[in-house]
Design an enzyme around this catalytic site. Structure first.
Site, short mmCIF file in Angstrom:
data_model
loop_
_atom_site.label_atom_id
_atom_site.label_comp_id
_atom_site.label_asym_id
_atom_site.label_seq_id
_atom_site.Cartn_x
_atom_site.Cartn_y
_atom_site.Cartn_z
N THR A 130 0.76 -1.18 0.04
CA THR A 130 0.07 -0.01 0.01
C THR A 130 0.93 1.08 0.06
O THR A 130 1.99 1.18 0.93
CB THR A 130 -0.85 -0.12 1.25
N ARG A 190 -12.19 -9.46 -2.49
CA ARG A 190 -12.11 -8.65 -1.10
C ARG A 190 -11.66 -7.21 -1.21
O ARG A 190 -10.93 -6.99 -2.15
CB ARG A 190 -11.03 -9.63 -0.51
N THR A 199 -1.50 1.95 6.36
CA THR A 199 -1.21 0.68 5.83
C THR A 199 -1.21 -0.40 6.74
O THR A 199 -0.63 -0.18 7.89
CB THR A 199 0.30 0.93 5.13
N GLY A 229 -5.83 -4.85 6.59
CA GLY A 229 -6.88 -3.98 6.15
C GLY A 229 -7.98 -4.40 6.96
O GLY A 229 -8.90 -3.75 7.51
#
Lengths: 351, 351
Positions: free
Chosen positions: B211, B239, B262, B265
């Site tokens: 990320t 997802r 980051t 998640g």
């Protein structure tokens, strides 16, 4: 221009105050845990403008009967010592199958004439959560959200992938046409005609926000919240609204409160409405009514509309909404009440 | 078991404290507004475990050079009086094109061997926001998120619909294979082998969270935040992680702060990390470092890992992370610094 908007708290007169702690319940006997822990379930079936000319009495009766059935379905689970998660799920299963509401069968139609459904569920005990977005054949989106929470390593699945997941675990599916009702076809056409004829800005509000939701507190002191929706009529581009967004349309945390929202989803996402209300309860010491009203006031200031259910672990609860209508109901050990219009026993707050 | 985890705030020693207000800038001349308004940009390129045996020096140099380039790209815009929105976008454009980072080209691969990218952006001045999830051919997901914010009535688009939207407005697309790099193919195979051989629980953590993200404060006093990602290696079922979720991976509000996250998640969604940090700043009076550290501590307690960038309108900023590594950088009027490991001048908090 919305500075003078009055925020309505529902059912307040009927329960003295929707926000006060419910009295000590009188249930005795085989309740599985202590009888001093109140149990409560709240539901909503959408919010919006009042229809010109009022609502026909038979429609009002049908909505109220459906809300009452859903409340009772969830409440029975709470009474038997079941979890708030199971209670909110049970209430929503009924509302998803009822074509009066914008969730499951009877969902509003997207621009392409199909349904595209979203749902989410959250457990206040451990912050576990599940959500699905953009599914087209799953009969009960709320069961898919629950399965994402319990049977997948993820929190949120979408589109085709979510369908595959649901198929893999054997959830009931229906033909896409099964979900579509004639009133929703006509509604889509009206919205398209209006946008074409009046060149209404694409940011113009819908005048009605469907969505169904529930929050509950169980005998174990645990909160849960769940929301299910067909989204916004005439939506495009696989738009995702607030209902499947944890923190926007749904939140539950035993440290603060549980919330399910209905309204113009874009505004509810931008303000992270559900979590914000709980954060106000947690960090500003606001009661659930004040926290809900403050947040809905901010939504109105941003240009949005809608409403929320809020409940805390003491059984205090509130309805806050900025719209003329919010289909809503509460069931506690004191009794049950359902309401539609703001006129029904509401206190008005001049925030 | 994570009670003793130490939370690391980056670059603190290098800037005395990452959390203190930056001194009065000395820029004079043709800056468009007052020179007393500090400008700051922070970026991250993911967080995770340190590799066994350490990182080869040439890799470290390459990462640092890329972070520095992205910081400078964004900072130049701020220096010229540009908006924080444009600055964070410019920084992310470079990181998306750089295959070192898990965003755009070089995104990690889903279970089916394809990339599936998410991004979001938010404007602290008016809470406007845009996000896309699950796109496979848009070269710059962050531009799609920006376009959703500015050119659509929605906040979040997904999957095929988001692709159609991007095509309609003429965003640059690439063949799906263009995004895939050999190291990511090998990484997917390793993850699959490990899960097959060791029967690792599907809830087992990844050891590295890619990320990219940026937050900035411009001369007009406006905050912005943006995040872009390829998500989690070997993810299934379309997802959606925290990066495209407003309030989870990204948030910006001039009343509190701007955050880009980051990490793992699912945990960041459940805790609505980005909005929660800003709510702590807004309602508990916490400074940005404390708010970030408290939130990351809660993530660790839940079982997750990761890090955040946080900045407020006074130019106070913080890095909070629970991992051994966080690729990160800051550029202010005092200078630029980039860092990777926690050992680089960090203060440790014993929360």
């Amino acid at each position: 221009m919305y500075k003078t908007a009055l925020l309505m708290s529902g059912l307040v007169a009927l329960f003295l105050s929707a926000c006060q702690t419910l009295g000590t319940p009188s249930i005795t006997g085989d309740t599985p845990t202590t009888s001093t822990q109140p149990i409560v379930i709240l539901i909503h079936g959408g919010a919006g403008s009042a229809r010109a000319g009022g609502m026909p009495e038979e429609d009002e009766m049908a909505y109220k009967a459906a809300l009452s059935d859903a409340l009772n379905e969830g409440y029975q689970i709470l009474e038997q010592g079941g979890s708030s998660l199971d209670a909110v799920q049970a209430a929503i299963l009924l509302l998803e199958d009822n074509p009066l509401f914008n969730a499951g069968r009877g969902s509003v139609l997207s621009s392409d004439g199909t349904v595209s459904m979203d749902a989410s569920i959250m457990n206040g005990a451990d912050l576990d959560a599940g959500a699905i977005a953009g599914v087209k054949t799953i009969r009960h989106p709320i069961l898919a959200a629950r399965a994402v929470m319990q049977d997948s390593p993820h929190v949120m699945l979408s589109g085709q992938g979510a369908q595959v997941f649901a198929d893999d675990i054997g959830l009931q599916v229906e033909n896409p046409d099964w979900f579509i009702t004639e009133p929703r076809r006509e509604q889509l056409q009206r919205v398209k005609d209006r946008q074409n004829n009046l060149k209404i800005s694409s940011k113009q509000a819908s005048d009605y926000f469907g969505t169904v939701g529930a929050v509950a507190l169980d005998r174990h002191g645990n909160l849960a919240a769940a929301t299910s929706t067909g989204g916004m009529t005439n939506k495009k581009w696989d738009r995702i609204g607030d209902s499947p967004i944890i923190g926007a349309g749904t939140y539950a945390d035993n440290n603060s409160c549980a919330v399910s929202a209905t309204g113009w989803g874009e505004y509810f996402i931008r303000a992270t409405v559900a979590r914000d209300i709980c954060a106000r309860v947690q960090w500003t010491g606001a009661d659930v009514q004040t926290a809900g009203d403050q947040e809905i006031f901010e939504i109105v200031e941003l240009g949005g509309q809608g409403g929320v259910l809020v409940i805390d672990t003491a059984g205090n609860y509130a309805f806050s909404f900025s719209t003329a209508v919010m289909f809503r109901g509460a069931r506690t050990e004191i009794g049950e009440e359902v309401a539609i219009f703001k006129e029904h026993g509401n206190k008005e707050h001049d925030n």
